[in-house]
Design a protein around this motif. Structure first.
Motif, PDB file in Angstrom:
ATOM      1  N   ASN A   1      58.062  57.715   2.784  1.00 48.06           N
ATOM      2  CA  ASN A   1      56.861  56.948   2.553  1.00 48.06           C
ATOM      3  C   ASN A   1      55.730  57.896   2.156  1.00 48.06           C
ATOM      4  N   ALA A   2      56.071  58.867   1.278  1.00 50.47           N
ATOM      5  CA  ALA A   2      54.985  59.683   0.723  1.00 50.47           C
ATOM      6  C   ALA A   2      54.014  58.798  -0.047  1.00 50.47           C
ATOM      7  N   SER A   3      54.523  57.696  -0.604  1.00 54.73           N
ATOM      8  CA  SER A   3      53.649  56.797  -1.367  1.00 54.73           C
ATOM      9  C   SER A   3      52.585  56.167  -0.465  1.00 54.73           C
TER      10      SER A   3
ATOM     11  N   ASP B   1      53.786  50.898   3.463  1.00 56.11           N
ATOM     12  CA  ASP B   1      55.127  51.467   3.584  1.00 56.11           C
ATOM     13  C   ASP B   1      55.931  51.085   2.346  1.00 56.11           C
ATOM     14  N   MET B   2      56.149  52.082   1.468  1.00 54.37           N
ATOM     15  CA  MET B   2      56.843  51.911   0.198  1.00 54.37           C
ATOM     16  C   MET B   2      56.017  51.083  -0.781  1.00 54.37           C
TER      17      MET B   2
ATOM     18  N   ALA C   1      50.132  54.511   7.680  1.00 56.26           N
ATOM     19  CA  ALA C   1      51.362  54.754   6.921  1.00 56.26           C
ATOM     20  C   ALA C   1      52.131  55.827   7.661  1.00 56.26           C
ATOM     21  N   HIS C   2      53.443  55.714   7.707  1.00 57.45           N
ATOM     22  CA  HIS C   2      54.214  56.784   8.353  1.00 57.45           C
ATOM     23  C   HIS C   2      54.480  57.907   7.358  1.00 57.45           C
ATOM     24  N   TYR C   3      54.401  59.137   7.864  1.00 56.61           N
ATOM     25  CA  TYR C   3      54.588  60.292   6.979  1.00 56.61           C
ATOM     26  C   TYR C   3      55.947  60.964   7.148  1.00 56.61           C
ATOM     27  N   ASP C   4      56.728  60.576   8.141  1.00 56.19           N
ATOM     28  CA  ASP C   4      58.040  61.186   8.344  1.00 56.19           C
ATOM     29  C   ASP C   4      59.080  60.552   7.433  1.00 56.19           C
ATOM     30  N   HIS C   5      60.199  61.232   7.271  1.00 56.47           N
ATOM     31  CA  HIS C   5      61.337  60.661   6.545  1.00 56.47           C
ATOM     32  C   HIS C   5      62.626  61.159   7.197  1.00 56.47           C
ATOM     33  N   LEU C   6      63.706  61.214   6.461  1.00 58.74           N
ATOM     34  CA  LEU C   6      65.035  61.428   7.036  1.00 58.74           C
ATOM     35  C   LEU C   6      65.458  62.885   7.121  1.00 58.74           C
ATOM     36  N   GLY C   7      64.713  63.788   6.469  1.00 59.32           N
ATOM     37  CA  GLY C   7      65.105  65.198   6.515  1.00 59.32           C
ATOM     38  C   GLY C   7      66.200  65.511   5.514  1.00 59.32           C
TER      39      GLY C   7
ATOM     40  N   GLN D   1      49.764  63.751  -7.253  1.00 67.49           N
ATOM     41  CA  GLN D   1      49.725  65.095  -6.665  1.00 67.49           C
ATOM     42  C   GLN D   1      50.089  65.049  -5.181  1.00 67.49           C
ATOM     43  N   HIS D   2      49.548  64.066  -4.470  1.00 67.60           N
ATOM     44  CA  HIS D   2      49.900  63.936  -3.050  1.00 67.60           C
ATOM     45  C   HIS D   2      51.410  63.762  -2.872  1.00 67.60           C
ATOM     46  N   VAL D   3      51.996  62.868  -3.651  1.00 67.09           N
ATOM     47  CA  VAL D   3      53.419  62.574  -3.505  1.00 67.09           C
ATOM     48  C   VAL D   3      54.262  63.788  -3.891  1.00 67.09           C
ATOM     49  N   GLU D   4      53.875  64.500  -4.949  1.00 69.62           N
ATOM     50  CA  GLU D   4      54.635  65.682  -5.344  1.00 69.62           C
ATOM     51  C   GLU D   4      54.658  66.737  -4.235  1.00 69.62           C
ATOM     52  N   VAL D   5      53.542  66.875  -3.541  1.00 67.92           N
ATOM     53  CA  VAL D   5      53.506  67.830  -2.428  1.00 67.92           C
ATOM     54  C   VAL D   5      54.343  67.320  -1.265  1.00 67.92           C
ATOM     55  N   LEU D   6      54.089  66.093  -0.827  1.00 63.63           N
ATOM     56  CA  LEU D   6      54.744  65.564   0.374  1.00 63.63           C
ATOM     57  C   LEU D   6      56.236  65.345   0.181  1.00 63.63           C
ATOM     58  N   ALA D   7      56.657  65.070  -1.054  1.00 68.62           N
ATOM     59  CA  ALA D   7      58.066  64.795  -1.317  1.00 68.62           C
ATOM     60  C   ALA D   7      58.754  65.962  -2.025  1.00 68.62           C
ATOM     61  N   SER D   8      58.239  67.171  -1.837  1.00 71.58           N
ATOM     62  CA  SER D   8      58.861  68.349  -2.448  1.00 71.58           C
ATOM     63  C   SER D   8      60.051  68.808  -1.617  1.00 71.58           C
ATOM     64  N   ASP D   9      61.010  69.440  -2.277  1.00 69.97           N
ATOM     65  CA  ASP D   9      62.183  69.962  -1.579  1.00 69.97           C
ATOM     66  C   ASP D   9      61.813  70.957  -0.482  1.00 69.97           C
TER      67      ASP D   9
END
Length: 487
Positions: free
Chosen positions: A135-137, A196-197, A112-118, A31-39
């Motif tokens: 790194n939503a994981s 991280d990953m 853990a870092h929460y940012d990504h590439l956009g 659930q966390h990853v689905e939220v953080l890695a949503s479009d």
């Protein structure tokens, strides 16, 4: 790419903690990853307008995990430069305080870092890099480790600081700044974990623990932990990873461990979506990491190995050591007739050119400059004006170069070479009417706001410019309003 529109995302943000307790660990992680890695979060890129939602989600789950705000706030802001723009970053920090009256002042950092590439625009289409594994994981992992530790019956002697780092993807900025800005004091940190990953356990056939042996008793802790939670650990060594947030902790002599399942992952690709991750494997890693953290928190000692101890005695470089920029000064100048106790009237003066700043420490730097200048004064024979190249070299003392605003003062000397000049309508003859070369002192103060400098400069000439052999000694003086810009 999995899409979750913003309204359901906001609802999820506030109701998710209410139902998390009824789900399994793997379901919570998913659930966390689905939220953080949503479009709808558009890849969690630097400066994106969706980042406040990301931060709010993490903070709410930190609170649900029993964490308290660190130093009164979960958010610790910093600014940094991307090309010519200043950007705000926010590290999210919570603490689970230890129970031992002495050891609770020692910290283990779990981050853990929460940012990504956009995202990017390709052929008119928005291509989003959701960063599920990267790194939503890891972010999901530290949220659930916090909940595990706060909910277990085993008391922790040392305090655990949880950090969701910002701006990792553009140069490990968040982890550098949290130490450089003294949000975390490195002398109090005994161990650092970076997740991280961690989302591809099965695909990579295990977990890597790079850097664990930088801890003197790392091997013993691993053996004790595997007896309680046996997972496949592939790679264990003493080398601290330089491409993730462990880097800056290791540079300060802190044992730092990278939890990483491997490169068999859609690393930095648009395909890095939540449906590809191994949530059962992530749950195994989170349980293992939670037990390892517990064992470390209650260990008798946590010390770096001998090699890391030697490295920790070396100085750590912080921030840019070299800066180049433009300088433009506008003011007035005059000549002082030293023997006659009077001075000439002022004329407009100006300087323009390049400056550089060579950093010696967080407070001191050397600043050489190369400037074109035009100066002079009014006299009975008409206005005296010269054109010259000036080379000031100043010692600069300022507030630490850590935030958006910086104050400084400076003093030094300068060399001037005059190549052209007039008095009234007549050309000057250098080394007959006026000396061509001069020296002097300058001092001033200023403020640096982002990459913009403003301030004041005073020039005090020491060379007698009167080369005619007649009349009073002649020295130059000038006052300038200073403006500058860092490249």
């Amino acid at each position: 790419m999995k899409t979750i529109c913003l309204i359901p995302l906001v609802i999820t943000l506030f109701i998710q903690p209410l139902f998390a307790q009824t789900k399994s660990l793997s379901e919570n992680l998913e659930q966390h990853v689905e939220v953080l890695a949503s479009d709808s979060l558009e890849g969690r890129g630097i400066g994106n307008s969706t980042l406040p939602l990301v931060r709010e989600y993490i903070i709410e789950n930190f609170k649900e995990g029993g964490l308290k705000p660190y130093q009164g706030s979960f958010e610790h802001e910093f600014s940094f430069k991307v090309n010519l723009a200043r950007v705000k970053g926010v590290n999210l920090v919570g603490i689970l305080e230890g129970v031992d009256p002495v050891l609770k002042k020692e910290y283990i950092v779990v981050g853990a870092h929460y940012d990504h590439l956009g995202y990017k625009i390709t052929n008119g289409q928005k291509v989003i890099y959701n960063g599920a594994d990267d790194n939503a994981s890891g972010t999901a992992g530290i949220i659930e480790i916090a909940k595990f530790l706060s909910g277990q019956e085993i008391p922790l002697k040392r305090s655990i600081i949880f950090v969701a780092f910002d701006a990792e993807e553009i140069g490990l900025v968040g982890s550098r700044r949290i130490l450089m800005d003294s949000v975390l004091i490195s002398d109090n940190i005994r161990l650092m974990f970076s997740l991280d990953m961690i989302g591809m356990y099965e695909a990579n056939k295990g977990l890597n623990l790079k850097g664990l042996l930088s801890l003197a008793n790392g091997s013993d802790l691993l053996e004790t932990t595997l007896k309680k939670k046996n997972i496949s650990v592939k790679k264990v060594n003493a080398v601290i990873e330089q491409r993730t947030d462990t880097k800056h902790f290791g540079e300060r002599g802190i044992p730092a461990v990278h939890f990483f399942t491997g490169t068999n992952s859609p690393y930095h690709k648009p395909e890095d979506d939540s449906d590809l991750l191994d949530y059962e494997g992530m749950a195994e890693i989170v349980e293992f990491a939670s037990i390892l953290t517990t064992n470390a928190a209650n260990a008798e000692t946590l010390e770096p190995n001998n090699k890391l101890k030697r490295q920790s005695n070396m100085p750590v470089k912080e921030g840019k050591t070299f800066t180049l920029g433009l300088r433009a000064n506008l003011g007035s100048s005059f000549h002082n007739y030293t023997d006659e106790y009077f001075k000439a009237k002022t004329v407009v003066a100006a300087q323009m050119g390049l400056f550089s700043r060579i950093k010696l420490s967080s407070l001191l730097s050397i600043q050489p400059e190369l400037l074109y200048q035009t100066e002079g004064s009014q006299s009975a024979a008409g206005n005296l004006r010269t054109h010259a190249f000036s080379v000031p070299v100043n010692l600069v003392l300022g507030t630490p170069d850590r935030g958006y605003v910086r104050f400084y003062t400076f003093t030094g000397g300068y060399y001037t070479y005059r190549f052209n000049g007039k008095i009234g309508s007549e050309d000057l003859t250098f080394d007959k009417d006026l000396k061509q070369v001069g020296y002097g002192l300058n001092f001033g103060f200023g403020t640096e706001v982002g990459d913009i400098h403003i301030g004041y400069v005073y020039k005090h000439g020491l060379t007698n410019l009167n080369d005619s052999g007649e009349g009073s000694a002649l020295n130059e003086r000038a006052h300038y309003f200073m403006m500058g810009f860092n490249f």
